[in-house]
Structures are given as C-alpha cells and as structure tokens.
Design a protein around this motif. Structure first.
Motif, PDB file in Angstrom:
ATOM      1  N   ARG A 239      44.707  45.130  51.914  1.00  0.00           N
ATOM      2  CA  ARG A 239      45.108  46.354  51.220  1.00  0.00           C
ATOM      3  C   ARG A 239      43.904  47.170  50.778  1.00  0.00           C
ATOM      4  O   ARG A 239      43.922  48.402  50.850  1.00  0.00           O
ATOM      5  N   VAL A 240      42.891  46.481  50.293  1.00  0.00           N
ATOM      6  CA  VAL A 240      41.682  47.192  49.863  1.00  0.00           C
ATOM      7  C   VAL A 240      41.060  47.915  51.046  1.00  0.00           C
ATOM      8  O   VAL A 240      40.653  49.084  50.946  1.00  0.00           O
ATOM      9  N   GLU A 241      41.011  47.218  52.172  1.00  0.00           N
ATOM     10  CA  GLU A 241      40.426  47.850  53.357  1.00  0.00           C
ATOM     11  C   GLU A 241      41.235  49.044  53.813  1.00  0.00           C
ATOM     12  O   GLU A 241      40.677  50.066  54.232  1.00  0.00           O
TER      13      GLU A 241
ATOM     14  N   TYR B 105      48.420  44.613  40.486  1.00  0.00           N
ATOM     15  CA  TYR B 105      49.644  44.165  41.163  1.00  0.00           C
ATOM     16  C   TYR B 105      50.504  43.335  40.218  1.00  0.00           C
ATOM     17  O   TYR B 105      51.726  43.504  40.141  1.00  0.00           O
TER      18      TYR B 105
ATOM     19  N   ASP C  29      44.422  42.604  42.061  1.00  0.00           N
ATOM     20  CA  ASP C  29      45.395  41.582  41.695  1.00  0.00           C
ATOM     21  C   ASP C  29      45.981  41.834  40.317  1.00  0.00           C
ATOM     22  O   ASP C  29      47.185  41.710  40.112  1.00  0.00           O
TER      23      ASP C  29
ATOM     24  N   ALA D 248      51.788  36.736  42.822  1.00  0.00           N
ATOM     25  CA  ALA D 248      50.388  37.121  43.011  1.00  0.00           C
ATOM     26  C   ALA D 248      50.148  37.311  44.501  1.00  0.00           C
ATOM     27  O   ALA D 248      50.939  36.879  45.328  1.00  0.00           O
ATOM     28  N   LEU D 249      49.089  37.963  44.821  1.00  0.00           N
ATOM     29  CA  LEU D 249      48.767  38.185  46.226  1.00  0.00           C
ATOM     30  C   LEU D 249      47.681  37.225  46.664  1.00  0.00           C
ATOM     31  O   LEU D 249      46.792  36.885  45.887  1.00  0.00           O
TER      32      LEU D 249
ATOM     33  N   ILE E 291      45.064  40.904  49.573  1.00  0.00           N
ATOM     34  CA  ILE E 291      44.306  41.862  48.772  1.00  0.00           C
ATOM     35  C   ILE E 291      43.247  42.530  49.632  1.00  0.00           C
ATOM     36  O   ILE E 291      43.077  43.751  49.622  1.00  0.00           O
ATOM     37  N   GLU E 292      42.538  41.697  50.404  1.00  0.00           N
ATOM     38  CA  GLU E 292      41.478  42.220  51.259  1.00  0.00           C
ATOM     39  C   GLU E 292      42.032  43.257  52.213  1.00  0.00           C
ATOM     40  O   GLU E 292      41.461  44.334  52.386  1.00  0.00           O
TER      41      GLU E 292
ATOM     42  N   ALA F 258      53.485  38.046  49.386  1.00  0.00           N
ATOM     43  CA  ALA F 258      53.488  37.614  47.990  1.00  0.00           C
ATOM     44  C   ALA F 258      53.833  36.138  47.884  1.00  0.00           C
ATOM     45  O   ALA F 258      54.648  35.636  48.629  1.00  0.00           O
TER      46      ALA F 258
ATOM     47  N   PRO G 174      40.551  37.085  40.467  1.00  0.00           N
ATOM     48  CA  PRO G 174      39.462  37.890  40.991  1.00  0.00           C
ATOM     49  C   PRO G 174      38.563  38.474  39.921  1.00  0.00           C
ATOM     50  O   PRO G 174      37.525  39.009  40.240  1.00  0.00           O
TER      51      PRO G 174
ATOM     52  N   ILE H 210      42.976  51.007  51.938  1.00  0.00           N
ATOM     53  CA  ILE H 210      42.696  52.120  51.024  1.00  0.00           C
ATOM     54  C   ILE H 210      41.349  52.752  51.364  1.00  0.00           C
ATOM     55  O   ILE H 210      41.214  53.973  51.420  1.00  0.00           O
ATOM     56  N   LEU H 211      40.375  51.917  51.626  1.00  0.00           N
ATOM     57  CA  LEU H 211      39.041  52.427  51.954  1.00  0.00           C
ATOM     58  C   LEU H 211      39.088  53.305  53.193  1.00  0.00           C
ATOM     59  O   LEU H 211      38.504  54.397  53.229  1.00  0.00           O
TER      60      LEU H 211
END
Lengths: 347, 188
Positions: free
Chosen positions: A66-68, B32, B29, A57-58, A63-64, A112, A231, A70-71
C-alpha cells in the motif's frame, strides 16, 4: 510520586513501561521505594489485561504494498495538476483508481488478519485445524503435530501451540505462532519467510530453527530476529547463527545472545580429528570458528608466533578452548555469543 | 526513522521521497488500526489513509515542524473518515460511532475467571459510551498523552482523566464483586 492506581493508569510514562518496558530502571527503582507498590503494579496489569481488545492488523507485506502504491501515485501526479486538499474532482479520481488496485491486491494477497488480544496469546485447549478466508490455523493439544506449509516448509508444532498461515501466500510467507515450533524452511532467495510471535519477528532464508516464546534457537543457517512491537518501534534485526540462541527479555527490551549449552559441529572439520602438531594457533582458531560457526575474537599480532601441538579431538568446544588457553597461558571470555581470547605474545 | 521523529520543514530537499516512504511505513498500521473502529469499509479506509498522506505530501513545504506525527496523523484520519462517511450517508446525522471489541476470553485462562463472570465483564465494557471507549483505546492502544487525546477528541484534558478514572473504577468494582479479592491488596 503517584500512589493511586487511577493516577498510575493515566500516566503515559507508566503505561509505556507496563506495555512496552520503556524506562525500566526508573520504574524498578520506584517499585522498590515503598512496600505496597509491587502489588499495585500487579493490580494495574490485571486491570489493563481486562481491557484486552480484538483488532485487525495488516501484514508487513500488505503495508509495504500500500505504501508503494501511494508513492507511485504521488510521483505520477504532475506538480502543476496537484490540487489543494478538498478539491472534489481530484478526490474522486484518486478514489476510483485506488479501488481498482485494492480489488486486485485483495485477490492476490490476503490483506487483513485478526490479532489476538493485547499481549496475551490464546492457548487452544485441544488439537484443531480450521480454515477461514484465506488462512488456516493448526493447533495442538497434548501431542506434537507436523504441518506442511503451502510453500513446502515443514513445521513441527509442539504441544499446546498453534500456528496461523495464509493458504495462498503471496510474495512472502508469514506465520503467526503462539507456543513453540520447529521450522525447516525451504530456500527461496526472494521470498522472505517470517514467523511472528507476540514479541518477536523472526526472518529466515533457508534454515532450521526453533521458536519458543521469547527464545529463538538456530540449528542450521541464519535468521534475523527483531522485536515485534508494531511498526512504530525501531526494529533492530539481530543476526542469530547456529549454536547461538537469542533470548528476548520484554521488560529490558534487549536481546541477549547466549551460547547454546552444547554447541554441535555444524560443518565437518577441515583438519580431521582436531589433532595438531606444531600448528599455528591462529589457524586452529580459524578452524574452530568455521567448524562451530562461532565468533572468536583474538589479537592476530599477539598470537602470530604461537604454535600448538595438542589432541583436541573428542572434546567439547569449551574444552578445546580451555586446552588452547592452557597451552598459551591465556584466558577466554564469552560475551553476547562471542568468544574473546586474551593472551600474551609467544616468542 | 521511527515514529518519534518529527516532520520537519526541510523536506523540500531531494531525497525526501525515501523519508516520506519511511514515515508512511511507520504510521500506516496505526492509522489502519484506528480507522477500523469507525468503519469496516476497507476500501474507504485505504482511501482515507492515502488522502491523509497525499495531503501531507502536497503541503510539506508549507508545514512547519510537527513535533509528534502520530497524533497529528490520527487526527487528520479521523477528520477525513468522518467527512467521507457523512458524504456517503447523504444525511447530516450523528457522526460515526467509535466501536471497540473487547476480548475477555484470555482472562478465563489467565486468571481462571469463570465464563459467566467473563461475560459480565464483557457486558460492563460493552456498555461504556463510545467516547469512553475511544479514550481507552487512544491511551492504551495508541499510547497517546491525555493532552493529545483531548485535542483529537475535542474534549477537555480533565475529561480524559475522568473517563479513564471511571473506567478503572468500573473494572475494579467488577473484580471485587467477582470475589477475586485475593488478587488485590486493596490500596486507596
């Protein structure tokens, strides 16, 4: 009503209840409906546990990030250059850009982590320390152990517990705990410190607190606790203050704030000795709030003319409240960690 | 915003940046976790997830309401991963297999299962066909409805139920054979 174990374990509603505790009242009632059902549920749990898996899992930070990323990429691409999905040239460009970023990101933050099996925590049998790909794990056997984390925070690990943390933390410190530990965290305004247990995520800024299973007790400072259910659940951060303990009940999926059994004064009292001579009650209550860092709710208008002369020193907070209420002919109740005073006006 | 929130078509308005970011956070998540059972290539997986979100963003005005984003996104990811893996492989061969790593160690402590029995259980589970493993995973670890699983895997809904039943039966047989009968009241 489903009766066989196969039907139950193919029923999404039942699965969500067993795993997440959704709809608990419905299933509780159902269990009471026939004598064989509790045993059936127990069997279902065992069968599900048999299906425990290992999965990567991340972390929230990863995650934050990677999301940023992408944005940013979505914003950067001008609308007139935006192609429909499947345009090969554009896809290749995106991918190369990402790969570069991924390499940099991986160098900075350990991406990870391995998540232990399905809602069961591993219990190491003897004290051990291991390190692998950017993470260190410390476990205890029979005795306690002190650990200093890379950021300087101190952890006292209780027996048969273990923690796992990044040896080179990035923007935030994340600690994965099974068992029980006491934390003393160094203050750092922009660096969240998070403790993950199987059910809870405790976020901290500069405090001392104890995490044990589903219970978080704050000794000094303030922490915010939320459910660790991935999440896709709505995370509600519940603030826990000193002298409050938060108990998480997985089946009810609710937090229950309770007052710690013997609250201790966290700050030196403004009025020494807690001896009052014709002092306004509202002032006394405010001092108690400040000293014990408790939520005390009362009607200011009702109590505005009330005065008290009393020696409240050497008394526990409950006894102090008892004495005040005796003097006022009032009563107090404690709900969810908050003290509420019901009184009548004084003349 | 939680993962239950549907994707609606009024995202054309301003401020849907934040809404989209929230959607990504809610589902990243899960994507992933699902993706890793098809590929261990982290960069490829990250690419695929980005592609899925990028596509969704680009087409957001054309989309009618998507009631349940999770199965929709998982399906999109699976398709994307397959396509990219096939291209890299340069051979039209078997599609990438779903892998699942079972972890029986905790049962040793939790249920006092002897190690050799745990190994046997592990074998039983490891030998399940990939299709069955994927069904187990989607139902219990992504909490999808059997009908959603059927769509994602392109099989009949009844097959999903059958595969689940078979799995349950196999595990039950294992426990019975391990003479752990005391743990169950054997109900029909």
């Amino acid at each position: 009503m489903p009766e066989s174990i196969e039907t139950l374990l193919a029923d999404p509603r039942f699965i969500r209840w067993v795993i997440q505790g959704d709809d608990h009242s419905h299933w509780e009632a159902w269990m009471a409906g026939a004598p064989g059902r509790p045993a059936l549920v127990e069997e279902a749990r065992t069968l599900l546990r048999s299906l425990a898996i290992r999965e990567s899992a991340l972390s929230q930070e990863e995650i934050e990030g990677r999301v940023e990323a992408i944005l940013r990429r979505l914003r950067d691409d001008a609308p007139d250059r935006a192609a429909a999905a499947g345009e090969a040239g554009r896809l290749i460009r995106l991918r190369r850009g990402w790969a570069g970023a991924a390499i940099v990101a991986a160098a900075i933050v350990a991406a990870a982590i391995l998540v232990a099996a399905f809602w069961l925590a591993r219990r190491p049998r003897s004290a051990a320390s291991t390190a692998d790909d950017g993470f260190a794990t410390v476990s205890t056997g029979e005795s306690r152990r002190s650990v200093t984390l890379p950021d300087g925070s101190q952890v006292v690990l209780y027996p048969t517990s273990s923690i796992r943390y990044a040896t080179h933390p990035g923007a935030a410190v994340s600690v994965y705990l099974t068992g029980k530990a006491e934390f003393s965290v160094t203050v750092a305004p922009n660096r969240p410190f998070r403790v993950y247990t199987s059910d809870l995520v405790t976020t901290v800024l500069g405090t001392r607190f104890v995490v044990s299973g589903d219970k978080v007790t704050v000794i000094t400072g303030k922490v915010s606790v939320s459910r660790n259910a991935g999440p896709d659940s709505v995370l509600t951060g519940v603030q826990v203050k000193p002298n409050q303990a938060l108990v998480y009940e997985p089946l009810k999926r609710d937090f229950q704030k309770i007052l710690v059994d013997t609250p201790v004064a966290v700050r030196p009292p403004v009025t020494p000795d807690f001896r009052y001579d014709n002092a306004p009650v509202t002032e006394v209550l405010e001092q108690l709030k400040a000293t014990y860092d408790l939520d005390i709710v009362y009607d200011r208008d009702v109590l505005q003319h009330c005065k008290i002369s009393a020696d409240l020193s050497d008394e526990s907070i409950y006894r102090k409240l008892d004495l005040i209420c005796q003097a006022l002919d009032a009563r107090y109740t404690v709900t969810d960690g908050t003290v509420r005073i019901d009184a009548r006006p004084c003349e | 915003m939680n993962s239950e929130a549907p994707i609606s078509d009024d995202w054309g308005r301003a401020g849907d940046d934040a809404a989209f970011a929230a959607l990504m956070r809610d589902h990243y998540d899960a994507l992933y976790r699902y993706g890793q059972h098809f590929t261990q290539d982290d960069a490829l997986l990250a690419d695929c997830i980005q592609d899925v979100f990028a596509n969704l963003w680009l087409n957001r005005h054309k989309l009618s309401s998507i009631e349940h984003p999770r199965p929709y996104l998982l399906t999109a990811l699976k398709r994307r991963v397959f396509r990219l893996l096939e291209r890299d492989r340069k051979a039209a061969g078997a599609p990438p297999a779903f892998t699942l790593e079972f972890s029986v160690e905790d049962l040793i402590v939790e249920k006092q299962l002897a190690e050799e029995n745990a190994l046997k259980l592990r074998q039983v589970l490891d030998q399940l066909p990939a299709r069955q493993k994927e069904v187990i995973y989607l139902v219990y670890y992504q909490q999808l409805d059997p009908s959603e699983v059927a769509v994602l895997m392109n099989i009949h809904r009844q097959s999903v139920y059958n595969l689940l039943s078979e799995t349950i039966r196999k595990i039950r047989d294992f426990w019975v054979e391990s003479a752990m009968v005391v743990l169950f009241s054997l109900l029909a």
